[in-house]
Design an enzyme around this catalytic site. Structure first.
Site, mmCIF file in Angstrom:
data_model
loop_
_atom_site.group_PDB
_atom_site.id
_atom_site.type_symbol
_atom_site.label_atom_id
_atom_site.label_comp_id
_atom_site.label_asym_id
_atom_site.label_seq_id
_atom_site.Cartn_x
_atom_site.Cartn_y
_atom_site.Cartn_z
ATOM 1 N N ALA A 50 0.465 -3.586 4.321
ATOM 2 C CA ALA A 50 -0.095 -2.236 4.476
ATOM 3 C C ALA A 50 0.990 -1.236 4.918
ATOM 4 O O ALA A 50 2.165 -1.578 5.043
ATOM 5 C CB ALA A 50 -1.261 -2.273 5.453
ATOM 6 N N HIS A 51 0.550 -0.011 5.168
ATOM 7 C CA HIS A 51 1.460 1.125 5.413
ATOM 8 C C HIS A 51 2.443 0.907 6.573
ATOM 9 O O HIS A 51 2.134 0.253 7.561
ATOM 10 C CB HIS A 51 0.624 2.377 5.730
ATOM 11 N N ASP A 52 3.612 1.469 6.419
ATOM 12 C CA ASP A 52 4.607 1.567 7.494
ATOM 13 C C ASP A 52 5.128 0.224 8.007
ATOM 14 O O ASP A 52 5.573 0.143 9.159
ATOM 15 C CB ASP A 52 4.065 2.404 8.672
ATOM 16 N N THR B 28 0.799 -1.231 0.000
ATOM 17 C CA THR B 28 0.000 0.000 0.000
ATOM 18 C C THR B 28 0.830 1.279 0.000
ATOM 19 O O THR B 28 0.813 2.019 -0.975
ATOM 20 C CB THR B 28 -1.034 0.013 1.136
#
Ligand code: UDP
Length: 213
Positions: free
Chosen positions: A134-136, A116
């Site tokens: 997903a993010h991070d 993402t």
């Protein structure tokens, strides 16, 4: 030009069509490389031993290592690099990648994988069909996702960890990421809500330790 898919078993056979798709514009022959399979041909492609691949008189050769076992993957990659064979990455046309996603060499991103945003992944990452990151997230080297892994935001995964089919990794926070230790194994369908220590196996919902490796 000769493109080799190392491993002619389950994952290798799944990966070969992606290799053909990715390199369709080239004048290329596509072969399997396998040290354990005696069949001369699999799905219409020649199966060569590594020695036969090496000695083949085509001086532009590369390999995608389509073997889920990350320790074997690392050993084979090292062998190829020592012999001057280039390791390729592979990305299905259906993969979606967002902003600021960094990924190391030798990855395989299968169909319908999504990365993402704002994440860092090490080398030789395998993400099987329908997985997402997903993010991070921060993912180490030689990490393997089976099909349908849901890796939510702010998760950190150590080198050589294996995440089983359909596992769900709960999101962490920037201050307290969820941590999956190096070489940990997350069983299929596990719902991971707490950190997983290095070299352990977790299963179930909520995921609990099964045994030490
Ligand atoms: N293999 C190989 N050289 C090695 C280790 C494994 O050619 O040093 C091959 C092995 O013969 C098999 C494939 O890699 O055909 C691994 O297949 P497996 O079914 O174990 O796993 P997957 O296809 O799911 O990664």
């Amino acid at each position: 030009m000769m493109r080799g898919v190392y491993g002619a078993s389950g994952f290798g056979r799944e990966v070969m069509p992606l290799v053909r798709q990715q390199y369709k514009s080239e004048e290329t022959s596509f072969v399997f490389i396998d040290d354990g399979i005696t069949a001369k041909s699999v799905n219409g492609h020649d199966v060569l031993s590594y020695e036969d691949f090496l000695s083949h008189n085509d001086d532009d050769k590369s390999v995608v290592v389509a073997i889920a076992d990350s320790q074997i993957r690392e050993r084979i990659e090292q062998k190829c690099l020592n012999d001057g064979i280039q390791i390729s990455f592979l990305q299905s046309e259906t993969v979606l990648i967002g902003d600021e996603c960094e990924i190391g060499a030798g990855f395989i991103l299968c169909g319908f994988v999504q990365l993402t945003s704002n994440l860092v992944i090490g080398k030789s990452f395998h993400a099987n069909i329908y997985s997402y990151v997903a993010h991070d997230c921060l993912i180490g080297d030689y990490v393997t996702f089976a099909p349908g892994v849901k890796c939510n935001g702010n998760v950190h995964i150590g080198d050589h960890a294996y995440i089983g089919t359909g596992a769900i990794l709960k999101q962490g926070t920037p201050d307290k990421p969820l941590i999956i230790g190096p070489r940990a194994i997350v069983g299929m369908g596990a719902v991971v809500t707490k950190d997983v220590a290095a070299d352990t196996v977790v299963v179930g919902n909520p995921a609990r330790m099964l045994q030490a490796n």
